[in-house]
Design a protein around this motif. Structure first.
Motif, PDB file in Angstrom:
ATOM      1  N   ALA A 159       0.830  -1.201   0.000  1.00  0.00           N
ATOM      2  CA  ALA A 159       0.000   0.000   0.000  1.00  0.00           C
ATOM      3  C   ALA A 159       0.867   1.256   0.000  1.00  0.00           C
ATOM      4  O   ALA A 159       0.561   2.239  -0.686  1.00  0.00           O
ATOM      5  N   ALA A 160       1.955   1.236   0.767  1.00  0.00           N
ATOM      6  CA  ALA A 160       2.851   2.388   0.819  1.00  0.00           C
ATOM      7  C   ALA A 160       3.522   2.627  -0.528  1.00  0.00           C
ATOM      8  O   ALA A 160       3.648   3.770  -0.985  1.00  0.00           O
ATOM      9  N   ARG A 161       3.940   1.551  -1.190  1.00  0.00           N
ATOM     10  CA  ARG A 161       4.565   1.682  -2.501  1.00  0.00           C
ATOM     11  C   ARG A 161       3.588   2.285  -3.501  1.00  0.00           C
ATOM     12  O   ARG A 161       3.952   3.183  -4.287  1.00  0.00           O
TER      13      ARG A 161
ATOM     14  N   ALA B 272       1.240   4.275  -2.848  1.00  0.00           N
ATOM     15  CA  ALA B 272       1.013   5.672  -2.494  1.00  0.00           C
ATOM     16  C   ALA B 272       2.278   6.517  -2.617  1.00  0.00           C
ATOM     17  O   ALA B 272       2.250   7.724  -2.384  1.00  0.00           O
ATOM     18  N   GLY B 273       3.397   5.882  -2.986  1.00  0.00           N
ATOM     19  CA  GLY B 273       4.646   6.615  -3.104  1.00  0.00           C
ATOM     20  C   GLY B 273       5.222   7.026  -1.764  1.00  0.00           C
ATOM     21  O   GLY B 273       5.935   8.028  -1.675  1.00  0.00           O
ATOM     22  N   ARG B 274       4.944   6.238  -0.726  1.00  0.00           N
ATOM     23  CA  ARG B 274       5.403   6.560   0.635  1.00  0.00           C
ATOM     24  C   ARG B 274       6.358   5.484   1.131  1.00  0.00           C
ATOM     25  O   ARG B 274       6.377   4.364   0.619  1.00  0.00           O
ATOM     26  N   GLU B 275       7.155   5.828   2.131  1.00  0.00           N
ATOM     27  CA  GLU B 275       8.094   4.871   2.722  1.00  0.00           C
ATOM     28  C   GLU B 275       7.996   4.966   4.240  1.00  0.00           C
ATOM     29  O   GLU B 275       8.710   5.739   4.874  1.00  0.00           O
ATOM     30  N   PRO B 276       7.098   4.208   4.857  1.00  0.00           N
ATOM     31  CA  PRO B 276       6.948   4.258   6.312  1.00  0.00           C
ATOM     32  C   PRO B 276       8.094   3.533   7.007  1.00  0.00           C
ATOM     33  O   PRO B 276       8.821   2.738   6.403  1.00  0.00           O
ATOM     34  N   GLU B 277       8.224   3.808   8.287  1.00  0.00           N
ATOM     35  CA  GLU B 277       9.107   3.008   9.129  1.00  0.00           C
ATOM     36  C   GLU B 277       8.261   1.888   9.718  1.00  0.00           C
ATOM     37  O   GLU B 277       7.234   2.154  10.356  1.00  0.00           O
ATOM     38  N   ILE B 278       8.668   0.649   9.520  1.00  0.00           N
ATOM     39  CA  ILE B 278       7.904  -0.512   9.969  1.00  0.00           C
ATOM     40  C   ILE B 278       8.788  -1.369  10.862  1.00  0.00           C
ATOM     41  O   ILE B 278       9.921  -1.684  10.498  1.00  0.00           O
TER      42      ILE B 278
ATOM     43  N   ALA C 226      -2.116   6.412   6.813  1.00  0.00           N
ATOM     44  CA  ALA C 226      -2.507   5.908   8.133  1.00  0.00           C
ATOM     45  C   ALA C 226      -3.890   5.263   8.072  1.00  0.00           C
ATOM     46  O   ALA C 226      -4.123   4.203   8.670  1.00  0.00           O
ATOM     47  N   ARG C 227      -4.817   5.876   7.359  1.00  0.00           N
ATOM     48  CA  ARG C 227      -6.161   5.298   7.221  1.00  0.00           C
ATOM     49  C   ARG C 227      -6.089   3.942   6.522  1.00  0.00           C
ATOM     50  O   ARG C 227      -6.780   2.988   6.911  1.00  0.00           O
ATOM     51  N   THR C 228      -5.260   3.854   5.498  1.00  0.00           N
ATOM     52  CA  THR C 228      -5.114   2.590   4.784  1.00  0.00           C
ATOM     53  C   THR C 228      -4.521   1.519   5.694  1.00  0.00           C
ATOM     54  O   THR C 228      -4.967   0.366   5.694  1.00  0.00           O
TER      55      THR C 228
END
Length: 230
Positions: A58-60, A62-68, A98-100
């Motif tokens: 999901a992050a990919r 959205a073009g995001r890179e969370p810390e997991i 965050a909602r996703t």
């Protein structure tokens, strides 16, 4: 662990806006010093890995890179955006992801445990922020160049942030380091009560955002929340 998202001009959200979003459908999440964080209980490594994989996909998209972070019995996701100046901010894009993530946790039947969310920062009394900051940045991160808005922030997120509190020069030794323990607002009072029952002392309660405690030998620590902050 991945690096935070990076934008030239992040659309920074203030803490009141973030807290309003948390109250309006983002109940899994809590605002810490920089990011918003959600933590979930996982029954085993396979279930945790499946959830983390779904979050990464999901992050990919959205073009995001969370810390997991994935460990024994938990999965934790932290979201923030790095500005051109190196500062870390929460943006609308972070809240969208965050909602996703919350939806994915629900689909995987993972209960949120916001009371378990904790962030540790270190505060140091100093008279010359520039000289002191470069030293601690070099020691903790390997480069003197990781001082952002007066704070040492490791871009690889390996060590706690260090911030500096201005003090006058003094010869008498006193405590110069103190921890800042960031907690979910609902966890602050139980944690304070537990620390006091374990022999601590209440030094001062500024407001809901900061309470100063001392251990039985007088060493001080700040218990911090996002409540009341701008």
């Amino acid at each position: 662990m991945t690096k935070p998202n990076k934008l030239d001009e992040p659309n920074k959200l203030g803490t009141p806006e973030i807290l309003a979003a948390i109250a309006d459908g983002l109940g899994d999440w809590r605002r810490m010093a920089q990011p918003v964080v959600a933590r979930y209980r996982v029954p085993g490594i396979e279930q945790g890995a499946a959830f983390v994989t779904a979050v990464a996909e999901a992050a990919r998209a959205a073009g995001r890179e969370p810390e997991i972070r994935l460990g024994a019995g938990f999965a934790e996701v932290a979201l923030c955006t790095v500005g051109a100046d190196g500062g870390r901010w929460v943006t609308p894009a972070d809240l969208d992801l965050a909602r996703t993530v919350s939806d994915l946790a629900a689909a995987h039947a993972l209960p949120a445990t916001p009371g378990d969310i904790t962030q540790l920062e270190l505060g140091l009394d100093a008279t010359d922020f520039d000289r002191v900051g470069a030293f601690w940045s070099a020691l903790l991160t390997g480069s003197p160049d990781h001082v952002v808005h007066g704070d040492v922030m490791d871009p690889a997120q390996r060590v706690p942030n260090v911030w500096f509190q201005r003090t006058d020069a003094h010869e008498t030794p006193r405590q110069r380091w103190h921890p800042d323990v960031w907690l979910a607002p609902e966890e602050a009072e139980p944690r304070i009560r537990a620390a006091l029952a374990a022999g601590g002392e209440l030094v001062v309660r500024y407001d809901a955002s900061c309470t100063v405690l001392a251990d039985p030998e007088g060493n001080r620590v700040c218990v911090c929340t996002a409540e009341g902050r701008e």
